[in-house]
Scaffold this motif. Sequence first.
Motif, PDB file in Angstrom:
ATOM      1  N   LEU A 228       2.888 -11.783 -10.821  1.00  0.00           N
ATOM      2  CA  LEU A 228       3.071 -12.986 -10.025  1.00  0.00           C
ATOM      3  C   LEU A 228       2.305 -14.168 -10.597  1.00  0.00           C
ATOM      4  CD1 LEU A 228       2.768 -11.691  -6.349  1.00  0.00           C
ATOM      5  CD2 LEU A 228       4.829 -12.623  -7.436  1.00  0.00           C
ATOM      6  N   ALA A 229       2.895 -15.334 -10.452  1.00  0.00           N
ATOM      7  CA  ALA A 229       2.213 -16.583 -10.775  1.00  0.00           C
ATOM      8  C   ALA A 229       1.267 -16.955  -9.635  1.00  0.00           C
ATOM      9  CB  ALA A 229       3.248 -17.692 -10.979  1.00  0.00           C
ATOM     10  N   THR A 230       0.430 -17.952  -9.855  1.00  0.00           N
ATOM     11  CA  THR A 230      -0.380 -18.496  -8.774  1.00  0.00           C
ATOM     12  C   THR A 230       0.552 -18.986  -7.661  1.00  0.00           C
ATOM     13  OG1 THR A 230      -2.099 -19.180 -10.332  1.00  0.00           O
ATOM     14  CG2 THR A 230      -2.075 -20.253  -8.170  1.00  0.00           C
ATOM     15  N   SER A 231       0.226 -18.611  -6.432  1.00  0.00           N
ATOM     16  CA  SER A 231       1.063 -18.906  -5.257  1.00  0.00           C
ATOM     17  C   SER A 231       2.409 -18.190  -5.321  1.00  0.00           C
ATOM     18  CB  SER A 231       1.278 -20.414  -5.085  1.00  0.00           C
ATOM     19  OG  SER A 231       0.052 -21.081  -4.888  1.00  0.00           O
ATOM     20  N   GLY A 232       2.463 -17.086  -6.071  1.00  0.00           N
ATOM     21  CA  GLY A 232       3.700 -16.319  -6.186  1.00  0.00           C
ATOM     22  C   GLY A 232       4.004 -15.531  -4.924  1.00  0.00           C
ATOM     23  N   ARG A 233       5.286 -15.129  -4.805  1.00  0.00           N
ATOM     24  CA  ARG A 233       5.753 -14.402  -3.625  1.00  0.00           C
ATOM     25  C   ARG A 233       6.507 -13.151  -4.057  1.00  0.00           C
ATOM     26  NH1 ARG A 233       6.352 -19.618  -4.999  1.00  0.00           N
ATOM     27  NH2 ARG A 233       8.487 -19.915  -4.237  1.00  0.00           N
ATOM     28  N   LEU A 234       6.042 -12.000  -3.602  1.00  0.00           N
ATOM     29  CA  LEU A 234       6.697 -10.725  -3.879  1.00  0.00           C
ATOM     30  C   LEU A 234       7.463 -10.287  -2.642  1.00  0.00           C
ATOM     31  CD1 LEU A 234       7.233  -8.004  -5.307  1.00  0.00           C
ATOM     32  CD2 LEU A 234       4.934  -7.273  -4.576  1.00  0.00           C
ATOM     33  N   ALA A 235       8.775 -10.121  -2.775  1.00  0.00           N
ATOM     34  CA  ALA A 235       9.630  -9.684  -1.672  1.00  0.00           C
ATOM     35  C   ALA A 235      10.111  -8.269  -1.958  1.00  0.00           C
ATOM     36  CB  ALA A 235      10.816 -10.635  -1.513  1.00  0.00           C
ATOM     37  N   ILE A 236       9.658  -7.312  -1.160  1.00  0.00           N
ATOM     38  CA  ILE A 236      10.031  -5.906  -1.348  1.00  0.00           C
ATOM     39  C   ILE A 236      11.185  -5.575  -0.413  1.00  0.00           C
ATOM     40  CG2 ILE A 236       9.242  -3.521  -1.240  1.00  0.00           C
ATOM     41  CD1 ILE A 236       6.383  -4.571  -1.661  1.00  0.00           C
ATOM     42  N   ILE A 237      12.286  -5.081  -0.976  1.00  0.00           N
ATOM     43  CA  ILE A 237      13.469  -4.776  -0.171  1.00  0.00           C
ATOM     44  C   ILE A 237      13.919  -3.329  -0.322  1.00  0.00           C
ATOM     45  CG2 ILE A 237      14.302  -7.160  -0.155  1.00  0.00           C
ATOM     46  CD1 ILE A 237      16.310  -6.282  -2.367  1.00  0.00           C
ATOM     47  N   GLY A 238      13.175  -2.534  -1.080  1.00  0.00           N
ATOM     48  CA  GLY A 238      13.577  -1.148  -1.288  1.00  0.00           C
ATOM     49  C   GLY A 238      12.393  -0.277  -1.633  1.00  0.00           C
ATOM     50  N   MET A 239      12.644   1.016  -1.655  1.00  0.00           N
ATOM     51  CA  MET A 239      11.569   1.970  -1.936  1.00  0.00           C
ATOM     52  C   MET A 239      12.067   3.095  -2.832  1.00  0.00           C
ATOM     53  SD  MET A 239      11.297   3.379   1.971  1.00  0.00           S
ATOM     54  CE  MET A 239      12.783   3.811   2.889  1.00  0.00           C
ATOM     55  N   GLN A 240      12.881   2.724  -3.838  1.00  0.00           N
ATOM     56  CA  GLN A 240      13.393   3.726  -4.763  1.00  0.00           C
ATOM     57  C   GLN A 240      12.274   4.364  -5.573  1.00  0.00           C
ATOM     58  OE1 GLN A 240      16.861   2.471  -7.083  1.00  0.00           O
ATOM     59  NE2 GLN A 240      17.302   0.918  -5.546  1.00  0.00           N
ATOM     60  N   GLY A 241      11.140   3.655  -5.677  1.00  0.00           N
ATOM     61  CA  GLY A 241       9.997   4.178  -6.414  1.00  0.00           C
ATOM     62  C   GLY A 241       8.874   4.679  -5.524  1.00  0.00           C
ATOM     63  N   GLY A 242       9.191   5.039  -4.285  1.00  0.00           N
ATOM     64  CA  GLY A 242       8.187   5.603  -3.397  1.00  0.00           C
ATOM     65  C   GLY A 242       7.725   4.640  -2.329  1.00  0.00           C
ATOM     66  N   VAL A 243       6.950   5.174  -1.377  1.00  0.00           N
ATOM     67  CA  VAL A 243       6.579   4.401  -0.197  1.00  0.00           C
ATOM     68  C   VAL A 243       5.089   4.077  -0.113  1.00  0.00           C
ATOM     69  CG1 VAL A 243       8.510   5.294   1.131  1.00  0.00           C
ATOM     70  CG2 VAL A 243       6.321   6.496   1.199  1.00  0.00           C
ATOM     71  N   LYS A 244       4.243   4.725  -0.921  1.00  0.00           N
ATOM     72  CA  LYS A 244       2.803   4.479  -0.846  1.00  0.00           C
ATOM     73  C   LYS A 244       2.276   4.054  -2.215  1.00  0.00           C
ATOM     74  CE  LYS A 244       1.832   7.671   2.962  1.00  0.00           C
ATOM     75  NZ  LYS A 244       1.030   8.835   3.416  1.00  0.00           N
ATOM     76  N   GLY A 245       1.650   2.879  -2.239  1.00  0.00           N
ATOM     77  CA  GLY A 245       1.083   2.375  -3.480  1.00  0.00           C
ATOM     78  C   GLY A 245      -0.226   1.672  -3.208  1.00  0.00           C
TER      79      GLY A 245
END
Length: 325
Positions: A228-245
């Motif tokens: 992410l960049a400064t002030s970046g936004r991560l939108a998670i819409i799936g869990m194909q790679g697992g549910v706990k990180g």
Amino acid sequence: MHAITIPEAGGPEALVWAEVPDPVPGEGEVLVDVVASAVNRADLLQRQGFYNPPPGSSPYPGLECAGRVTDIGPGVSGWQIGDEVCALLAGGGYAEQVVVPAGQLLPVPEGVDLVTAAALPEVTSTVWSNVFMISHLRPGETLLVHGGSSGIGTMAIQLAKAVGAKVAVTAGTKVKLDFCRELGADILINYREQDFVEEIKNATDGAGADVILDNMGAKYLDRNVQSLATSGRLAIIGMQGGVKGELNIATLLTKRAAVTATSLRGRPAEEKATIVAAVREHVWPLFGAGHVRPIVDRTVPMSDAAAAHRVLEESSHIGKVLLVR
């Protein structure tokens, strides 16, 4: 009518085309005679017993459809019997008929045929709500889309380019990356051979991605935050790679970044109606103008939905797989 039922959870063979009771529209609902539906990964989870429909919704899979209005319940205005529509559903698209809240109906956009329109409600609603309504992607910013050749990915590329953003994608084959390039993707990353964290930083002179649309979940969480960049936004819409990180809060604080996670299916009807209205206002005109197009890999008879599920499990497709009657 007939619908795809799931008598017991399991593999694709668990999907059974069977006779079921006819649905009846209630207050604020319409009945749609289904011409086509689309297959989404959520349908695979439902078939496996991991993603039950919200209470009160259809028990059959299918989160979107296209067809014709055949009956209208009390309190509905703006729609008439015979209208050609597509619809966002909480379930029930794998059927000959489905009841839909009127606020989740959309007209078939200009330049799109009725069958192909079944590929649109879920992807446009997901992308517009997450990338634009929540993450506020702006012209000149960089969007990273994981799974760029998927139905969600191909729509995200086109919508981001339509508003003047720069687009990076990950995909697992050259064929898929080449297709993403044809849609307008600027940065192509083969996740099997390249580290997307390094590639994004190199492509943005170290700045990173302003918005990331992620379908992987836990597996990519830490690396997404790094990207992410400064002030970046991560939108998670799936869990194909697992549910706990693990989430590095220090990195998040340093970047003044945000992480959101949403699902569309379980939202209240009022929220879905708001999203659908925004899609109709902002996205639908782009089809008529030729800036955005549906991407359909293949069509499969609805009664053979198992074959379509196998295609998604193999990840051999690009764009959407449709079930047609």
